[in-house]
Design a protein around this motif. Structure first.
Motif, PDB file in Angstrom:
ATOM      1  N   LEU A   2       0.829  -1.204   0.000  1.00 55.87           N
ATOM      2  CA  LEU A   2       0.000   0.000   0.000  1.00 55.87           C
ATOM      3  C   LEU A   2       0.867   1.259   0.000  1.00 55.87           C
ATOM      4  O   LEU A   2       0.597   2.207  -0.744  1.00 55.87           O
ATOM      5  CB  LEU A   2      -0.931  -0.023   1.213  1.00 55.87           C
ATOM      6  CG  LEU A   2      -2.025   1.015   1.284  1.00 55.87           C
ATOM      7  CD1 LEU A   2      -2.924   0.967   0.060  1.00 55.87           C
ATOM      8  CD2 LEU A   2      -2.853   0.803   2.548  1.00 55.87           C
ATOM      9  N   THR A  23      -7.018   1.412  -0.359  1.00 54.04           N
ATOM     10  CA  THR A  23      -7.601   1.083   0.938  1.00 54.04           C
ATOM     11  C   THR A  23      -7.028  -0.237   1.428  1.00 54.04           C
ATOM     12  O   THR A  23      -6.517  -1.028   0.645  1.00 54.04           O
ATOM     13  CB  THR A  23      -9.135   0.956   0.867  1.00 54.04           C
ATOM     14  OG1 THR A  23      -9.465  -0.106  -0.038  1.00 54.04           O
ATOM     15  CG2 THR A  23      -9.789   2.236   0.392  1.00 54.04           C
ATOM     16  N   ARG A  24      -7.129  -0.480   2.705  1.00 46.11           N
ATOM     17  CA  ARG A  24      -6.676  -1.751   3.274  1.00 46.11           C
ATOM     18  C   ARG A  24      -7.735  -2.816   3.030  1.00 46.11           C
ATOM     19  O   ARG A  24      -8.930  -2.541   3.047  1.00 46.11           O
ATOM     20  CB  ARG A  24      -6.436  -1.611   4.762  1.00 46.11           C
ATOM     21  CG  ARG A  24      -5.253  -0.748   5.083  1.00 46.11           C
ATOM     22  CD  ARG A  24      -4.885  -0.874   6.568  1.00 46.11           C
ATOM     23  NE  ARG A  24      -3.708  -0.097   6.832  1.00 46.11           N
ATOM     24  CZ  ARG A  24      -2.456  -0.552   6.696  1.00 46.11           C
ATOM     25  NH1 ARG A  24      -2.258  -1.780   6.312  1.00 46.11           N
ATOM     26  NH2 ARG A  24      -1.434   0.216   6.944  1.00 46.11           N
ATOM     27  N   SER A  26      -8.136  -7.388   1.889  1.00 44.35           N
ATOM     28  CA  SER A  26      -7.528  -8.639   1.439  1.00 44.35           C
ATOM     29  C   SER A  26      -8.466  -9.247   0.414  1.00 44.35           C
ATOM     30  O   SER A  26      -9.599  -8.787   0.246  1.00 44.35           O
ATOM     31  CB  SER A  26      -7.334  -9.596   2.617  1.00 44.35           C
ATOM     32  OG  SER A  26      -8.591 -10.044   3.091  1.00 44.35           O
TER      33      SER A  26
END
Length: 186
Positions: A2, A23-24, A26
């Motif tokens: 990121l 954005t964070r 998975s």
């Protein structure tokens, strides 16, 4: 990754950089709204995810008729140099090429196409040995140092007299999946 994306975005023209939102999340928990994404791309990383959860998340966030791209960089095994490398590190023979067909978890989930793109990864001799030392199938071997010495020897023979680089032929195998309309399995 990121932070790398954010730093790289600073170097882009503002018209491009302003269209990137980082954005964070998975593959199993994508932090965007339902049916809000036109495309998802996963390069060389699908083996790190929980396929069932990741597919459910992709289904959730992709717009109708959305696309998912997956790609792997693989060795070009038609090259004599790669065959010599394989003989050093694959004493049990060539492993099955998992990029030749649709990954099992995607069978019946829409349409797909597969294409290959050749490229040469050019490395210094030290980069080649460092790369080889990072491969789990080399790093875990009891004879690791002997194998790396053989790779160094192979690289020395392949090193360009003009550039000092070793040309490592690869193929990028790609799949493009098109999600069917909602409620339709293709």
């Amino acid at each position: 990754m990121l932070s790398v994306l954010r730093k790289s975005s600073e170097e882009l023209p503002s018209g491009v950089a302003n269209r990137i939102t980082a954005t964070r999340g998975s593959a199993e928990r994508i932090s965007v709204d339902d049916q809000s994404v036109d495309a998802i791309i996963c390069l060389q990383a699908w083996h790190w995810v929980d396929p069932e959860q990741a597919i459910n998340e992709c289904d959730r966030v992709l717009k109708q008729n959305g696309m998912m791209g997956r790609a792997w960089h693989t060795w070009d095994r038609t090259s004599d140099w790669v065959q010599a490398l394989a003989a050093i590190i694959e004493p049990d023979g060539t492993p099955a090429d998992q990029t030749l067909s649709v990954p099992g978890e995607f069978v019946g989930r829409g349409t797909f196409e597969r294409k290959e793109f050749p490229f040469n990864h050019e490395l210094t001799l030290e980069q080649l040995v460092q790369l080889a030392s990072s491969w789990s199938f080399v790093a875990q071997r009891a004879d690791r140092n002997i194998v790396l010495a053989k790779i160094r020897g192979l690289g020395e023979k392949a090193e360009s007299v003009h550039t000092g680089l070793v040309r490592f032929p690869h193929t990028t195998a790609t799949f493009r999946f098109k999600q069917p309309a909602r409620g339709v399995v293709g």
